[in-house]
Write a protein that holds these residues in place. Sequence first.
Motif, PDB file in Angstrom:
ATOM      1  N   HIS A 139       0.837  -1.209   0.000  1.00  0.00           N
ATOM      2  CA  HIS A 139       0.000   0.000   0.000  1.00  0.00           C
ATOM      3  C   HIS A 139       0.869   1.256   0.000  1.00  0.00           C
ATOM      4  O   HIS A 139       0.592   2.220  -0.741  1.00  0.00           O
ATOM      5  N   GLU A 140       1.924   1.257   0.811  1.00  0.00           N
ATOM      6  CA  GLU A 140       2.823   2.416   0.896  1.00  0.00           C
ATOM      7  C   GLU A 140       3.505   2.679  -0.445  1.00  0.00           C
ATOM      8  O   GLU A 140       3.571   3.828  -0.918  1.00  0.00           O
ATOM      9  N   VAL A 141       3.999   1.616  -1.081  1.00  0.00           N
ATOM     10  CA  VAL A 141       4.711   1.778  -2.349  1.00  0.00           C
ATOM     11  C   VAL A 141       3.753   2.205  -3.458  1.00  0.00           C
ATOM     12  O   VAL A 141       4.067   3.089  -4.267  1.00  0.00           O
ATOM     13  N   VAL A 142       2.571   1.593  -3.505  1.00  0.00           N
ATOM     14  CA  VAL A 142       1.594   1.950  -4.528  1.00  0.00           C
ATOM     15  C   VAL A 142       1.195   3.419  -4.398  1.00  0.00           C
ATOM     16  O   VAL A 142       1.084   4.137  -5.401  1.00  0.00           O
ATOM     17  N   ARG A 143       0.993   3.888  -3.186  1.00  0.00           N
ATOM     18  CA  ARG A 143       0.649   5.301  -2.983  1.00  0.00           C
ATOM     19  C   ARG A 143       1.766   6.211  -3.471  1.00  0.00           C
ATOM     20  O   ARG A 143       1.522   7.249  -4.107  1.00  0.00           O
ATOM     21  N   ALA A 144       3.013   5.861  -3.171  1.00  0.00           N
ATOM     22  CA  ALA A 144       4.146   6.687  -3.601  1.00  0.00           C
ATOM     23  C   ALA A 144       4.257   6.722  -5.121  1.00  0.00           C
ATOM     24  O   ALA A 144       4.519   7.773  -5.720  1.00  0.00           O
ATOM     25  N   VAL A 145       4.045   5.578  -5.753  1.00  0.00           N
ATOM     26  CA  VAL A 145       4.128   5.502  -7.211  1.00  0.00           C
ATOM     27  C   VAL A 145       3.000   6.297  -7.858  1.00  0.00           C
ATOM     28  O   VAL A 145       3.219   7.049  -8.818  1.00  0.00           O
ATOM     29  N   PRO A 167       0.210   8.464 -11.780  1.00  0.00           N
ATOM     30  CA  PRO A 167      -0.913   7.528 -11.583  1.00  0.00           C
ATOM     31  C   PRO A 167      -1.009   6.453 -12.658  1.00  0.00           C
ATOM     32  O   PRO A 167      -1.692   5.447 -12.454  1.00  0.00           O
ATOM     33  N   ALA A 168      -0.338   6.629 -13.786  1.00  0.00           N
ATOM     34  CA  ALA A 168      -0.422   5.652 -14.879  1.00  0.00           C
ATOM     35  C   ALA A 168       0.572   4.504 -14.734  1.00  0.00           C
ATOM     36  O   ALA A 168       0.546   3.557 -15.521  1.00  0.00           O
TER      37      ALA A 168
END
Length: 309
Positions: A112-118, A123-124
Amino acid sequence: MNVFFEQSQIDQWISEDASCLDLTSHMLGLTEQPAMLRFVVRNEATVAGTEEVMRLVQACGGQTRLHLRSGARAAPGQALLLAQGPAQALLRAWKVGQNLLEFACGVASLTHEVVRAVQAADPAVAVLTTRKHAPGLRKLALKATLAGGAMPHRLGLGETILVFPQHRALLGGWDEVGQAVARHKHAMCEKKIVIEADGLDEARRAIEAGADVVQFDKVPPETLARIVPELRAAHPGVPLLAAGGIHAGNAAAYAATGVNALVTSNLHYAKPADIGVKIELADGRGEQTLPAIGVPATGMPATGTNGFR
């Protein structure tokens, strides 16, 4: 979260810890006393694996009263799962369930942390997780990363085509790779052929050899930021992936390079979540001693009985 676990897998987890009996509970005479079990997360976390722990409790002879679904966000002190049943059943399920939740919630939380940062960087850009994890953990690791917002990169050797330098070395070189791709590409029309590269020159060779996708291995983000625009201009239809050494500290930098996705194994080795366990006597029905589970994340409701939905 539709990752399928056979009952034999649940039974195997139980058998690893208590295949014959719980000697401590037997000695203390803890058998049919009505009890309540509660798993509580001590820090904010993304939930994963509660459905499997629910089945584990049931297989041991208990009943789950309430659980937060995988993918929910849990606040510090929030209960993830409540169960009731005979003391011996809950004690048998206790440590196996705790271990599963600590691994799965730890992986889901880091994901979750990594996905939010990416997504904050671009967002793509997708976050994809590999098949590199400890043997026997594939389904649980997959469920945890899905719960955290990532997608699988490759679930097994028979699922996708991914040509590594090791394959090239055995074939003899780039020309031989291109010849093999040309011979079989018509039969692989429903598959993407991914070829790994270590820089711009190898990426060009990979595309010449018939790659549908180029995966860069261990190329620093500052280098990718120069490579990606040039390849995009020459080959706009070829997706580009970044892999190797990607983690929470540099994921945003990689996402900003313009690649389509980040491929990482790091999420599987997250710090375990801190899960507390409380077991206590119940009144025989569990109605009076059932503690509040807290407020689940929006769109990810708790499920169970006793008025909670």
